[in-house]
Write a protein that holds these residues in place. Structure first.
Motif, PDB file in Angstrom:
ATOM      1  N   LEU A  24      44.022  48.212  30.689  1.00 27.40           N
ATOM      2  CA  LEU A  24      44.025  47.428  31.935  1.00 27.40           C
ATOM      3  C   LEU A  24      43.167  46.173  31.779  1.00 27.40           C
ATOM      4  N   VAL A  25      41.996  46.348  31.148  1.00 32.78           N
ATOM      5  CA  VAL A  25      41.095  45.202  30.964  1.00 32.78           C
ATOM      6  C   VAL A  25      41.778  44.130  30.121  1.00 32.78           C
TER       7      VAL A  25
ATOM      8  N   LEU B 137      44.189  42.277  32.334  1.00 36.01           N
ATOM      9  CA  LEU B 137      43.505  41.372  33.263  1.00 36.01           C
ATOM     10  C   LEU B 137      43.007  40.127  32.545  1.00 36.01           C
ATOM     11  N   GLU B 138      42.597  40.299  31.308  1.00 33.14           N
ATOM     12  CA  GLU B 138      42.050  39.171  30.554  1.00 33.14           C
ATOM     13  C   GLU B 138      43.104  38.122  30.251  1.00 33.14           C
TER      14      GLU B 138
ATOM     15  N   ASP C 264      45.077  36.856  32.439  1.00 36.09           N
ATOM     16  CA  ASP C 264      45.140  35.923  33.576  1.00 36.09           C
ATOM     17  C   ASP C 264      43.766  35.379  33.952  1.00 36.09           C
TER      18      ASP C 264
ATOM     19  N   VAL D  44      37.242  38.965  32.465  1.00 33.39           N
ATOM     20  CA  VAL D  44      36.698  40.243  32.901  1.00 33.39           C
ATOM     21  C   VAL D  44      35.263  40.299  32.405  1.00 33.39           C
TER      22      VAL D  44
ATOM     23  N   LEU E 161      46.897  45.752  38.913  1.00 31.87           N
ATOM     24  CA  LEU E 161      46.863  44.292  38.726  1.00 31.87           C
ATOM     25  C   LEU E 161      46.843  43.572  40.075  1.00 31.87           C
ATOM     26  N   ASN E 162      47.557  44.094  41.054  1.00 31.10           N
ATOM     27  CA  ASN E 162      47.552  43.473  42.374  1.00 31.10           C
ATOM     28  C   ASN E 162      46.171  43.538  43.012  1.00 31.10           C
TER      29      ASN E 162
ATOM     30  N   LEU F 163      43.293  43.886  41.451  1.00 35.00           N
ATOM     31  CA  LEU F 163      42.242  43.228  40.681  1.00 35.00           C
ATOM     32  C   LEU F 163      42.640  41.818  40.245  1.00 35.00           C
ATOM     33  N   GLY F 164      43.791  41.347  40.657  1.00 31.20           N
ATOM     34  CA  GLY F 164      44.254  40.038  40.213  1.00 31.20           C
ATOM     35  C   GLY F 164      43.368  38.922  40.745  1.00 31.20           C
TER      36      GLY F 164
ATOM     37  N   VAL G 171      37.015  38.949  37.166  1.00 29.04           N
ATOM     38  CA  VAL G 171      36.818  40.329  37.585  1.00 29.04           C
ATOM     39  C   VAL G 171      35.455  40.779  37.064  1.00 29.04           C
TER      40      VAL G 171
ATOM     41  N   TRP H 265      33.462  43.926  36.392  1.00 31.84           N
ATOM     42  CA  TRP H 265      33.723  45.372  36.262  1.00 31.84           C
ATOM     43  C   TRP H 265      32.380  46.065  36.132  1.00 31.84           C
TER      44      TRP H 265
END
Lengths: 396, 432
Positions: free
Chosen positions: A72-73, A76-77, A79, A82, A232-233, A235-236, A240, A242
């Motif tokens: 997941l990380v 996210l990275e 876009d 993190v 993703l929604n 945490l978008g 981020v 964490w």
């Protein structure tokens, strides 16, 4: 018989002394273990070169194990950034440094102190709480209560107006269930019988999202259903933060070793020396062991025993009966004055004459015939032996 | 370098001293270690050098199995320090040499230690070395060195059957007519004339000689003398099997020794050969007198070889090297049907055409006991296997007898006297 003259026996060649001096002998003794050890070391080094160690732990952003969240990380990275924080101070600093579009994810918040939770809750940032403790819940989203629990990872449908949830659809968010106070501005999603698995509370300018489980975020479950989309929604954002706090350190203090008196501590040195002396005292041999070539120890009856074992394991009654009868005949024939190669008729007749037994019965006993009644089973064999013994007793 | 229990005790005292030293522990530790090292080093340096020791041995060289040999080891200390410590005279385990002994040799003097060997096996035992541990004056540590003091003790076969010798010799004298019972000799060779004594057989009166002289003269007879006997010991694999607790080879040796002693007394010449695939030992009679001591000496180092014997080689050795005169060949082996039928039987005619052959074998009482087992069906299978073995033995015996070979087959207790009796019978019948 005269006693032998005490002459010195001829010298016997060295049979056991290995060739070479002590160095050569030592080298021969240690080279095999040395090669083995070297080989092991080389293999260990080669193996460790290819390995990369990842931290382990639940919801650990660097962990590649099923309960980690490295996948997941990485997503996210693509876009945004993190920022992994290991303490509340780090998290607050990161949030302060970040821009407008920032999401703070708080996991394992039971490791945080109540005042740290309060400090974090006062930050003006969108927050996602993963399975918060009761303390965290009251700090971040007062008015929200834990009202139930279903199996972790159970699939639920959104059934709410929250865009993030609607877009993700069905997701494995089963876990703790929450119910908001009736008068609060909370949106509950993924409802189950006793509450909602995801609740979003909108405060002044920021939102707090409570997720009843970290399961959809893990490497193992990310690809299932709408888990990835939901994560993703939620945490978008550009940034981020964490937060996965490390366990609190036990305060310093002195170790056992430091608490010992200096004298005891220093007595370890002479103790090592004394144990060394003890080993030398007990371990030092008076000269080398003396080798000796030993003779074989095998019974002369070994082959006979082997035959017996074979007969027994195969239940070779026919052969056993044959051997017993042959032995009887060979012992009886000389007593009856018969040649070793006398015909069966002659033997049977001679035996019958001495014992008065029936010819046919004796013939079966001493020679057997095509349907031998004495080899049917083990009991018959015993009867045969008894019959032969009885017969030779009467011939005596 | 070696340390004693006293050094270990000193080490642990140092530990205790440092442990209660409190704040000055670091110093105490260093001092204690230093004192320990200095004391041990001083003791090692002050100990008499074991390397300088001079060793000399004397004592028994041969003994019979079951007896003990006494060896004396003289330790001469040429140094100016007294030697105090331990000495271990190392021998192979089967020689049962005993543990280390404490010694004290004052400077410039000599002391003698005694080692008693009680070997449990026949053969040569070589001294493996003398280890001397010299302890320093404080008794903390010392030096150790293994010195060489060569010696070999030969353990001879026990010759248990010696006890049968007097009885068999008196039977032999009976043959010669020298027995105190005045029984006429049964020999077939003319010996001498002597005066008639009441009780002599009238058939032995020599009338011609009687006519020449005054009294009645009888002829006396004696058995043949100066016959040659060759004892062949099979040292192949069949001789390795144990009958009771002793290899068949040793039982055979016992029987061979009784025969050799008896034949020597009877005036026959005894040769000895041990053979499996090659000659292991050989003794040739030289002149008159008993060969027993030489045969015993030759037997001592013999061990059963784990190879199949080579009867063809044995027969050619017997025929080739031992002259052409007729002799009695006594072959001590096992009546193993497989081994004999494959190997010896086809080669025997070459031997029997020139010599009188006798085969002696040690029977295994365990097989006889197995043949009598009747306890259960399983015991019957054992009995059947034993009967099979006995039957094969009987078959081989019959086969050998058919070829004109004398066969002596007896258990270990009786093989020696049975072989001696067979020899005496042959002599009485004049068949040698």
């Amino acid at each position: 018989m005269t006693p032998p003259a005490p002459t010195a026996p001829p010298p016997v060649p060295e049979a056991f002394e290995p060739a070479g001096g002590p160095i050569a002998r030592t080298w021969r003794a240690i080279r095999a273990p040395l090669v083995l050890f070297t080989a092991l070391a080389v293999v260990a080094v080669l193996l460790s070169l290819g390995a990369e160690r990842f931290p382990e732990g639940v919801l650990e952003p660097e962990s590649v194990s099923p309960d980690g969240t490295r996948a997941l990380v990485r997503l996210l990275e693509q876009d945004g950034d993190v920022d992994v924080a290991r303490s509340s101070a780090e998290a607050r600093q990161a949030v302060a440094d970040a821009g407008e579009d920032t999401v703070l994810l708080v996991s394992l918040d039971h490791r945080l102190l109540p005042e740290e939770l309060t400090d974090l809750a006062e930050l003006d940032v969108d927050t996602v709480l993963v399975q918060p403790s009761v303390l965290a819940l009251s700090a971040f989203a007062p008015g929200l209560d834990v009202t139930g629990r279903i199996d972790t990872g159970d699939a639920l449908t959104p059934e709410c107006a929250l865009p993030a949830a609607v877009a993700a659809g069905e997701a494995g968010v089963g876990g703790e269930l929450y119910t908001a106070a009736p008068d609060s501005a909370a949106v509950g999603c993924y409802p189950s019988a006793t509450g909602d698995a995801l609740v979003q509370v909108t405060g002044d300018g920021s939102t707090t999202t409570v997720l009843g489980t970290g399961h959809p975020l893990t490497n193992a479950a990310l690809s299932a259903r709408g888990n990835a989309a939901l994560a993703l929604n939620l945490l978008g954002a550009d940034q981020v933060v964490w937060l996965r706090p490390d366990p609190a350190q036990v305060g310093g203090g002195s170790s056992m070793w430091d608490l010992l008196p200096a004298g005891l501590r220093w007595s370890v040195l002479p103790l090592v020396a004394a144990l060394g002396l003890l080993a030398l005292w007990r371990g030092r041999r008076m000269g080398a062991l003396v080798p000796e070539a030993l003779p074989v120890a095998v019974r002369a009856s070994e082959t006979t025993e082997g035959h017996a074992g074979l007969y027994q394991s195969r239940r070779a009654r026919d052969r056993a009966a044959d051997a017993l009868r042959r032995g009887f005949r060979e012992q009886t024939a000389p007593k009856l004055g018969l040649a070793p190669d006398a015909t069966p008729e002659a033997v049977v007749a001679a035996v019958a004459e001495r014992t008065g037994d029936d010819h046919a019965r004796l013939r079966t006993l001493v020679y057997g015939d095509r349907s031998d009644p004495f080899t049917a089973d083990d009991r018959s064999l015993v009867r045969l032996a008894d019959g032969l013994d009885e017969c030779s007793r009467r011939l005596r | 370098m070696a340390v004693t229990g006293r050094a270990v005790l000193a080490g642990f005292l140092a530990v205790a001293a440092v442990a209660i030293s409190g704040a000055v522990g670091a110093w105490a530790s260093v001092v204690a270690l230093g004192v320990l090292v200095v004391l041990v080093a001083a003791d090692v340096l002050l100990a008499a050098s074991p390397r300088a020791l001079r060793l000399a041995r004397e004592g028994d060289v041969t003994l019979r199995l079951g007896d003990s040999a006494t060896l004396h080891l003289t330790l001469a200390n040429p140094t100016r320090r007294p030697l105090r410590g331990w000495v271990r005279d190392a021998w192979p385990p089967s020689a049962d040499a005993g543990p280390r002994v404490p010694v004290q040799v004052p400077a410039g003097e000599r002391r003698r230690i005694t080692t008693t060997l009680t070997p449990t096996r026949r053969g040569d035992a070589r001294a493996a070395g003398v280890t001397v541990r010299s302890i320093g004056p404080m008794g903390l540590a010392g030096r150790q060195r293994t010195l060489s003091a060569e010696w070999t003790v030969r353990t001879l076969p026990p010759f248990h059957s010696r006890r049968h010798l007097p009885g068999k010799l008196s039977r032999l004298r009976e043959l010669e007519g020298q027995h105190t019972a005045m029984v006429r000799g049964q020999g077939s060779e003319f010996d001498s004339l002597r005066d008639y004594v009441p009780g002599d057989d009238v058939r032995s009166i020599d009338w011609r000689a009687t006519a020449r002289g005054d009294g009645v003269v009888v002829r006396t007879w004696r058995p043949e003398r100066d016959r040659r006997i060759l004892i062949v010991l099979d040292t192949g694999r069949t001789s390795a099997g144990r009958v009771g607790d002793t290899p068949r080879l040793d039982h055979s040796m016992d029987a061979a020794l009784l025969l050799a002693a008896l034949a020597g007394k009877a005036g026959d010449r005894v040769d000895f050969l041990a053979y499996d695939r090659r000659t292991r030992a050989q003794v040739r009679a030289s002149g008159k007198g008993s060969q027993v001591s030489r045969i015993v000496e030759a037997m001592a180092p013999l061990e059963a070889e784990l190879v199949e014997s080579d009867p063809a080689g044995m027969v050619s050795t017997v025929l080739g090297t031992q002259g052409r005169a007729r002799r009695l060949v006594v072959l001590l082996t096992d009546l193993n049907a497989a081994a004999l039928e494959e190997g010896l039987l086809p080669k025997l005619p070459a031997l029997t055409s020139r010599h009188m052959v006798m085969v002696a074998a040690v029977a295994d009482p365990a097989v006889g006991a197995m043949a009598a087992e009747r306890a259960s069906a399983d015991a019957l299978y054992r009995a059947a296997a034993a009967e099979r073995t006995l039957s094969e033995r009987r078959r081989v015996t019959a086969e050998l007898r058919r070829m004109g070979v004398e066969v002596v087959d007896a258990d270990p207790e009786h093989i020696a006297p049975a072989l001696a009796d067979a020899y005496i019978n042959l002599k009485a019948q004049g068949r040698l």
